[in-house]
Write an enzyme that holds these catalytic residues in place. Structure first.
Site, short mmCIF file in Angstrom:
data_model
loop_
_atom_site.label_atom_id
_atom_site.label_comp_id
_atom_site.label_asym_id
_atom_site.label_seq_id
_atom_site.Cartn_x
_atom_site.Cartn_y
_atom_site.Cartn_z
N GLY A 1 0.82 -1.21 0.00
CA GLY A 1 0.00 0.00 0.00
C GLY A 1 0.85 1.26 0.00
O GLY A 1 1.88 1.32 0.68
N ARG B 1 1.12 -5.26 -5.82
CA ARG B 1 1.29 -6.51 -5.10
C ARG B 1 1.68 -7.58 -6.12
O ARG B 1 1.09 -7.66 -7.19
CB ARG B 1 0.01 -6.88 -4.36
CG ARG B 1 -0.42 -5.77 -3.39
CD ARG B 1 -1.49 -6.21 -2.42
NE ARG B 1 -1.98 -5.08 -1.63
CZ ARG B 1 -1.40 -4.63 -0.52
NH1 ARG B 1 -0.30 -5.22 -0.09
NH2 ARG B 1 -1.91 -3.60 0.14
N ARG C 1 -6.00 -3.13 9.88
CA ARG C 1 -6.48 -4.51 9.94
C ARG C 1 -6.14 -5.17 11.27
O ARG C 1 -6.98 -5.80 11.90
CB ARG C 1 -5.86 -5.32 8.78
CG ARG C 1 -6.34 -6.76 8.70
CD ARG C 1 -5.71 -7.48 7.52
NE ARG C 1 -4.28 -7.63 7.68
CZ ARG C 1 -3.37 -7.00 6.95
NH1 ARG C 1 -3.74 -6.15 6.00
NH2 ARG C 1 -2.07 -7.18 7.14
N ASP D 1 2.23 -0.29 12.32
CA ASP D 1 2.19 -1.60 12.96
C ASP D 1 3.48 -2.40 12.84
O ASP D 1 3.46 -3.63 12.94
CB ASP D 1 1.04 -2.43 12.39
CG ASP D 1 1.15 -2.65 10.89
OD1 ASP D 1 2.05 -2.05 10.25
OD2 ASP D 1 0.34 -3.41 10.34
#
Length: 328
Positions: A15, A76, A176, A134
């Protein structure tokens, strides 16, 4: 003595995140300053396989500091997960005599870089570029600050219409597995409640909280929902809660990819520049399989193994408590 690393490539993968262009600019210009030949890989790991690798000079990165997204593009790439795909990528790098690779991205990007470096011995340095914040080893990841500000701006506008119509809004934000975005934006926007992946909040608790606000004459309420919440997305939660509040007109807003876009904040421009500069210096010293990140106000290295598998960012206890105290 410094290792004989002359040619360095940089790519962005996964991303996109605001500040990636500032980081690319710093990588290219720092490498050139130190007499290295610099290359940009288009479309992430797919570009390595397709041999879409371009020589870059200092003018290649002019006037991009303020731009969102990534000039190198990103994609990706399932083929890079296979041995055959990695072998093609390695051959393309060796054909151009590229000695080292700097990758900007999140956990998926680092997983690929780690496998690639281990298999072929190419020097690899990672830069944490993800709005989710994260990755272990960096207090803030590139793009996180801009995303927080983008979400706050959107919620401020939603609050105007919520107050005007006695509405209950459920606003879904990205994250997420991490509630960093949700928690900080809940504090900054004055949300009445927040649902996080790391902390279980029952629907009963949520309903009690909202009912307390309604009894206290609140004209509207806003609930921030992290997309990784155990009860599902904002739509599912809103359906469960809606029948309990006939007073409110219940609405759902999913901010989606709006959170990734926009011009990077001053913080992310500086962070991207610092991380790009540090990554090149680590490569020149011969370091490999490391991530450069911000700890306190210092740029430090963490192994890719640790960045991927150590305990992720811990939500601050005071912020968690504040979501209850300040929303009464």
């Amino acid at each position: 003595m410094e290792p004989n690393i002359r040619n360095i490539a940089v790519l962005t993968s996964g991303g996109d995140a605001p500040g990636m262009n500032a980081c690319i600019r710093a990588v290219i210009r720092t490498g050139i300053y130190h007499g290295r030949n610099m290359f940009g890989v288009m479309q992430g790991y797919q570009g390595l396989i397709d041999n879409n690798i371009q020589a870059m000079d200092s003018r290649s990165v002019s006037n991009i500091l303020h731009m969102g997204g990534t000039i190198l593009k990103t994609a990706r790439c399932l083929a890079f997960k296979e041995e055959a795909g990695m072998e093609i990528a390695y051959k393309n790098l060796k054909d151009k005599e590229i000695d080292a690779l700097i990758v900007i991205g999140g956990d998926g990007t680092f997983t690929g870089a780690k496998r690639f470096g281990e298999k072929f011995g190419i020097n690899v340095i990672g830069i944490p570029g993800t709005i989710d914040n994260d990755l272990y080893g960096s207090d803030f990841t590139l793009g996180y600050d801009t995303a927080v500000n983008t979400i706050i701006e959107a919620i401020d506008k939603i609050r105007d219409t919520a107050d005007s119509h006695d509405r209950l809004f459920f606003i879904e934000v990205m994250g997420r597995d991490s509630g960093c975005l949700a928690l900080r934006t809940a504090i900054a926007s004055g949300a009445e409640a927040v649902l996080l992946p790391e902390k279980e909040t029952s629907l009963k608790e949520l309903i009690t909280k909202l009912r307390s606000g309604a009894d206290g004459k609140k004209s509207s309420s806003i609930v921030i929902v992290s997309e990784g919440n155990k009860y599902g997305g904002a739509y599912d939660i809103a359906k469960s809660v809606k029948r309990k509040f006939t007073h409110y007109d219940t609405k759902v807003t999913i901010l989606g990819h709006l959170q990734r876009g926009g011009s990077p904040s001053g913080f992310d421009r500086i962070l991207g520049s610092r991380l790009g500069y540090a990554a090149v210096n680590e490569i020149i010293k011969g370091e490999t399989m490391q991530m450069v990140g911000l700890r306190g106000n210092d740029i430090r290295s963490t192994s890719l193994e640790e960045a991927l598998h150590a305990h992720n960012y811990k939500l601050e206890d005071d912020l968690l408590e504040m979501t209850h105290v300040l929303s009464i």
